[in-house]
Design a protein around this motif. Structure first.
Motif, PDB file in Angstrom:
ATOM      1  N   GLN A 185       0.832  -1.203   0.000  1.00 42.31           N
ATOM      2  CA  GLN A 185       0.000   0.000   0.000  1.00 42.31           C
ATOM      3  C   GLN A 185       0.869   1.256   0.000  1.00 42.31           C
ATOM      4  OE1 GLN A 185      -0.533  -2.695   1.815  1.00 42.31           O
ATOM      5  NE2 GLN A 185      -2.502  -3.376   0.970  1.00 42.31           N
ATOM      6  N   ARG A 186       1.987   1.216   0.718  1.00 38.79           N
ATOM      7  CA  ARG A 186       2.909   2.348   0.721  1.00 38.79           C
ATOM      8  C   ARG A 186       3.459   2.603  -0.687  1.00 38.79           C
ATOM      9  NH1 ARG A 186       5.271   2.510   6.055  1.00 38.79           N
ATOM     10  NH2 ARG A 186       3.479   2.665   7.466  1.00 38.79           N
ATOM     11  N   PHE A 187       3.774   1.532  -1.391  1.00 39.57           N
ATOM     12  CA  PHE A 187       4.361   1.692  -2.721  1.00 39.57           C
ATOM     13  C   PHE A 187       3.333   2.180  -3.736  1.00 39.57           C
ATOM     14  CE2 PHE A 187       7.325  -1.916  -1.223  1.00 39.57           C
ATOM     15  CZ  PHE A 187       8.054  -1.014  -0.466  1.00 39.57           C
ATOM     16  N   LYS A 188       2.083   1.745  -3.571  1.00 37.06           N
ATOM     17  CA  LYS A 188       1.024   2.281  -4.436  1.00 37.06           C
ATOM     18  C   LYS A 188       0.900   3.787  -4.248  1.00 37.06           C
ATOM     19  CE  LYS A 188      -1.950  -1.831  -4.644  1.00 37.06           C
ATOM     20  NZ  LYS A 188      -3.274  -2.402  -4.315  1.00 37.06           N
ATOM     21  N   LEU A 189       0.872   4.223  -2.998  1.00 34.58           N
ATOM     22  CA  LEU A 189       0.782   5.643  -2.707  1.00 34.58           C
ATOM     23  C   LEU A 189       2.026   6.371  -3.204  1.00 34.58           C
ATOM     24  CD1 LEU A 189      -0.582   8.055  -1.365  1.00 34.58           C
ATOM     25  CD2 LEU A 189       0.435   7.349   0.810  1.00 34.58           C
ATOM     26  N   GLY A 190       3.186   5.754  -3.017  1.00 32.23           N
ATOM     27  CA  GLY A 190       4.428   6.368  -3.469  1.00 32.23           C
ATOM     28  C   GLY A 190       4.444   6.602  -4.971  1.00 32.23           C
ATOM     29  N   LYS A 191       3.890   5.651  -5.734  1.00 35.09           N
ATOM     30  CA  LYS A 191       3.823   5.823  -7.185  1.00 35.09           C
ATOM     31  C   LYS A 191       2.916   6.996  -7.553  1.00 35.09           C
ATOM     32  CE  LYS A 191       4.639   0.999  -8.447  1.00 35.09           C
ATOM     33  NZ  LYS A 191       4.075  -0.192  -9.117  1.00 35.09           N
ATOM     34  N   ASP A 192       1.805   7.120  -6.832  1.00 33.90           N
ATOM     35  CA  ASP A 192       0.917   8.258  -7.077  1.00 33.90           C
ATOM     36  C   ASP A 192       1.641   9.575  -6.805  1.00 33.90           C
ATOM     37  OD1 ASP A 192      -1.226   6.716  -7.854  1.00 33.90           O
ATOM     38  OD2 ASP A 192      -2.135   6.647  -5.857  1.00 33.90           O
ATOM     39  N   LEU A 193       2.382   9.625  -5.710  1.00 33.05           N
ATOM     40  CA  LEU A 193       3.130  10.836  -5.375  1.00 33.05           C
ATOM     41  C   LEU A 193       4.188  11.132  -6.436  1.00 33.05           C
ATOM     42  CD1 LEU A 193       3.649  10.242  -1.541  1.00 33.05           C
ATOM     43  CD2 LEU A 193       2.072  11.866  -2.622  1.00 33.05           C
ATOM     44  N   LEU A 194       4.846  10.094  -6.927  1.00 35.13           N
ATOM     45  CA  LEU A 194       5.864  10.271  -7.952  1.00 35.13           C
ATOM     46  C   LEU A 194       5.262  10.787  -9.251  1.00 35.13           C
ATOM     47  CD1 LEU A 194       8.859   9.904  -8.733  1.00 35.13           C
ATOM     48  CD2 LEU A 194       8.273   7.563  -9.448  1.00 35.13           C
ATOM     49  N   ARG A 195       4.115  10.207  -9.649  1.00 34.50           N
ATOM     50  CA  ARG A 195       3.448  10.673 -10.872  1.00 34.50           C
ATOM     51  C   ARG A 195       3.032  12.138 -10.741  1.00 34.50           C
ATOM     52  NH1 ARG A 195       1.518   5.190 -11.272  1.00 34.50           N
ATOM     53  NH2 ARG A 195      -0.115   5.613  -9.745  1.00 34.50           N
ATOM     54  N   ASN A 196       2.492  12.493  -9.575  1.00 37.02           N
ATOM     55  CA  ASN A 196       2.078  13.884  -9.358  1.00 37.02           C
ATOM     56  C   ASN A 196       3.275  14.821  -9.416  1.00 37.02           C
ATOM     57  OD1 ASN A 196      -0.560  13.052  -9.050  1.00 37.02           O
ATOM     58  ND2 ASN A 196      -0.471  12.969  -6.814  1.00 37.02           N
ATOM     59  N   GLN A 197       4.388  14.391  -8.851  1.00 38.21           N
ATOM     60  CA  GLN A 197       5.586  15.226  -8.868  1.00 38.21           C
ATOM     61  C   GLN A 197       6.106  15.399 -10.281  1.00 38.21           C
ATOM     62  OE1 GLN A 197       8.738  14.747  -5.836  1.00 38.21           O
ATOM     63  NE2 GLN A 197      10.150  14.362  -7.539  1.00 38.21           N
ATOM     64  N   ARG A 198       6.128  14.314 -11.055  1.00 40.75           N
ATOM     65  CA  ARG A 198       6.596  14.390 -12.441  1.00 40.75           C
ATOM     66  C   ARG A 198       5.683  15.287 -13.277  1.00 40.75           C
ATOM     67  NH1 ARG A 198      10.520  12.614 -10.361  1.00 40.75           N
ATOM     68  NH2 ARG A 198      11.597  10.641 -10.801  1.00 40.75           N
ATOM     69  N   ALA A 199       4.372  15.175 -13.036  1.00 40.54           N
ATOM     70  CA  ALA A 199       3.427  16.022 -13.778  1.00 40.54           C
ATOM     71  C   ALA A 199       3.631  17.491 -13.432  1.00 40.54           C
ATOM     72  CB  ALA A 199       1.990  15.595 -13.467  1.00 40.54           C
ATOM     73  N   LYS A 200       3.863  17.780 -12.162  1.00 43.87           N
ATOM     74  CA  LYS A 200       4.106  19.159 -11.729  1.00 43.87           C
ATOM     75  C   LYS A 200       5.377  19.702 -12.362  1.00 43.87           C
ATOM     76  CE  LYS A 200       4.575  21.987  -7.551  1.00 43.87           C
ATOM     77  NZ  LYS A 200       4.599  21.958  -6.056  1.00 43.87           N
ATOM     78  N   GLU A 201       6.422  18.879 -12.382  1.00 44.69           N
ATOM     79  CA  GLU A 201       7.685  19.308 -13.001  1.00 44.69           C
ATOM     80  C   GLU A 201       7.512  19.560 -14.489  1.00 44.69           C
ATOM     81  OE1 GLU A 201      10.257  16.102 -12.017  1.00 44.69           O
ATOM     82  OE2 GLU A 201      10.638  16.791  -9.968  1.00 44.69           O
ATOM     83  N   ALA A 202       6.712  18.720 -15.157  1.00 38.99           N
ATOM     84  CA  ALA A 202       6.474  18.904 -16.595  1.00 38.99           C
ATOM     85  C   ALA A 202       5.735  20.206 -16.877  1.00 38.99           C
ATOM     86  CB  ALA A 202       5.690  17.710 -17.149  1.00 38.99           C
ATOM     87  N   ARG A 203       4.771  20.514 -15.995  1.00 41.31           N
ATOM     88  CA  ARG A 203       4.014  21.763 -16.181  1.00 41.31           C
ATOM     89  C   ARG A 203       4.899  22.999 -16.012  1.00 41.31           C
ATOM     90  NH1 ARG A 203       0.108  19.010 -13.063  1.00 41.31           N
ATOM     91  NH2 ARG A 203       0.725  20.182 -11.192  1.00 41.31           N
ATOM     92  N   HIS A 204       5.904  22.884 -15.151  1.00 40.34           N
ATOM     93  CA  HIS A 204       6.775  24.009 -14.876  1.00 40.34           C
ATOM     94  C   HIS A 204       8.071  23.947 -15.683  1.00 40.34           C
ATOM     95  CE1 HIS A 204       4.047  24.158 -11.396  1.00 40.34           C
ATOM     96  NE2 HIS A 204       4.325  25.445 -11.362  1.00 40.34           N
ATOM     97  N   GLY A 205       8.126  23.021 -16.629  1.00 37.26           N
ATOM     98  CA  GLY A 205       9.272  22.959 -17.527  1.00 37.26           C
ATOM     99  C   GLY A 205      10.553  22.493 -16.908  1.00 37.26           C
ATOM    100  N   LYS A 206      10.470  21.720 -15.825  1.00 36.86           N
ATOM    101  CA  LYS A 206      11.683  21.243 -15.175  1.00 36.86           C
ATOM    102  C   LYS A 206      12.114  19.911 -15.756  1.00 36.86           C
ATOM    103  CE  LYS A 206      10.789  23.524 -10.739  1.00 36.86           C
ATOM    104  NZ  LYS A 206      10.638  23.344  -9.284  1.00 36.86           N
TER     105      LYS A 206
END
Length: 446
Positions: A425-446
């Protein structure tokens, strides 16, 4: 005899004896169904019908011009009463079409299509039009899976009959009762991807299905070189990457896909659906699943229209004991506990389990003692204790570097953890957090 297997894994109690030898029962046409518009990994479908429309069994009712995606179809003939959000087995409400049966059994199937005479493009389109997805639980669109990049040639296709999840027996019964359909579907899939070798993989606890399957090779292989292999009975032997490693010796690279090693794996139920799409013109509108668990008085294997609500099968088809405490869609290792019996059967539903309080024990989580049991059990050869430590420190990048994305959430680490840490369950949540972080970085051009 040496059995094919992989490093790691676990041996939970099988609990298959109550349904293993029970033939699949067809559920009577329900009075109504709730068909979610999106039932596969990929884009969200849009409705092709409106409230008040009469729809016919097999008629496409949801689609989107995007990839990946999987079309959905009416599983009964009747009137569309509502189109609104409804509970799904993934614990999220999704837009669904509510159909009330009108008492007729009119169908709107497609014309049969010869997979060995049509073009590859026509074959891929048929899979998409039929809404075929992986029926072992992943629900990935089959038209995408059988269309790998041109620079990724496929030489081997594996029919996955391992069915390593405890309690579930629907794949075993499918092989025993519809072996010709499984082999025909395997030949079609092999032809589409250009594979020269097709292997049916079965765990040792289902070895009696092997000769049943082999008897169909002569009449349904269509010139494809076919064989069978018995794998060790171990969880998660049926995970496609584990099965590929066990059968071929090839390992999917980190963050890679099976076509990177020239192999494709398809569940036996999916292969049966592929046969039906081409030979019978039938879309994926029905599926088999196992009903079992300590709180189920009537364990059995069922075949029902997609969208059948579990509550509507009680008590005429399924009978529960008074001490039911948990209902799981799928198997106990990778399945999802649903909050309501109003949840409908979806394309990826391989089982519905009713657990007692004794089967639903909750434990107090304690501190990790770095014993390494999770690492020994991990079939992906990851270090779950280190990934968990990184996530505890809110360092998703560190967890990713250790192998978070390569975890396929089989649950073996959680099963063996003496500290009762819910690692999966921790790893499922961790993947969600990672996807959200990657999406945020993509939006900000990082």
């Amino acid at each position: 005899m040496s059995l094919k297997t992989f490093r790691g894994g676990i041996h939970p109690p099988e609990h298959k004896e109550s349904t293993r030898d029970l033939p699949i029962e067809r559920v009577p046409t329900p009075k109504s169904v709730v068909i979610h518009l999106t039932q596969a990994i990929g884009a969200q479908n849009q409705p092709l019908v409106k409230v008040g429309d009469r729809v016919v069994k097999g008629q496409m009712i949801g689609d989107v011009q995007a990839c990946p995606a999987a079309t959905v179809h009416a599983s009964i003939t009747g009137i569309v009463r509502k189109i609104e959000p409804a509970p799904q087995s993934n614990l999220k409400d999704g837009m669904a079409v509510f159909i009330e049966a009108d008492g007729t059994d009119e169908t709107a199937y497609m014309a049969p299509l010869d997979a060995f005479a049509c073009s590859r493009e026509e074959a891929i389109k048929r899979l998409r039009d039929a809404g075929i997805v992986g029926m072992g639980g992943a629900s990935f669109p089959t038209d995408v899976k059988l269309a790998p990049p041109a620079d990724k040639p496929i030489d081997t296709i594996i029919a996955n009959g391992a069915e390593c999840e405890p309690y579930l027996t629907i794949d075993y019964r499918t092989m025993m009762e519809s072996p010709a359909d499984v082999v025909e579907g395997l030949a079609i899939a092999a032809h589409i991807v250009g594979a020269t070798r097709a292997i049916v993989a079965i765990e040792s606890n289902k070895a009696d299905a092997l000769p049943v399957i082999e008897q169909q090779f002569a009449g349904h292989s269509h010139g494809i070189r076919m064989g069978t292999i018995i794998a060790a009975t171990k969880y998660p032997e049926g995970g496609e990457k584990m099965l590929m490693k066990a059968i071929t010796g090839r390992e999917v690279p980190s963050k890679g896909l099976p076509f990177d090693i020239g192999v494709i794996c398809q569940n036996v139920g999916t292969l049966k659906a592929i046969k039906e799409a081409f030979i019978d013109g039938k879309p994926l509108i029905e599926r088999g699943f196992t009903v079992s668990g300590g709180a189920c008085k009537t364990p059995k294997n069922l075949y029902a229209p997609i969208g059948t609500v579990i509550a509507d099968l009680i008590p005429d088809v399924i009978q529960m004991s008074d001490d039911v405490r948990k209902v799981i869609f799928g198997g106990p290792m990778m399945g999802v506990t649903v909050p309501s019996l109003q949840t409908p059967i979806a394309k990826g539903t391989s089982g519905v389990l009713f657990f007692t309080a004794a089967e639903s024990k909750q434990y107090e989580e304690r501190l990790c003692i770095r014993c390494g049991r999770c690492a020994n059990a991990c079939p992906a050869q990851l270090m779950p204790m280190l990934m968990n430590a990184a996530l505890d420190a809110n360092d998703v990048n560190r967890a990713d570097a250790i192998g978070l994305v390569d975890c396929f959430e089989c649950g073996a680490c959680s099963y063996v953890c003496p500290a009762r840490i819910p690692l999966t369950q921790r790893f499922k949540l961790g993947k969600d957090l990672l996807r959200n972080q990657r999406a945020k970085e993509a939006r900000h051009g990082k």
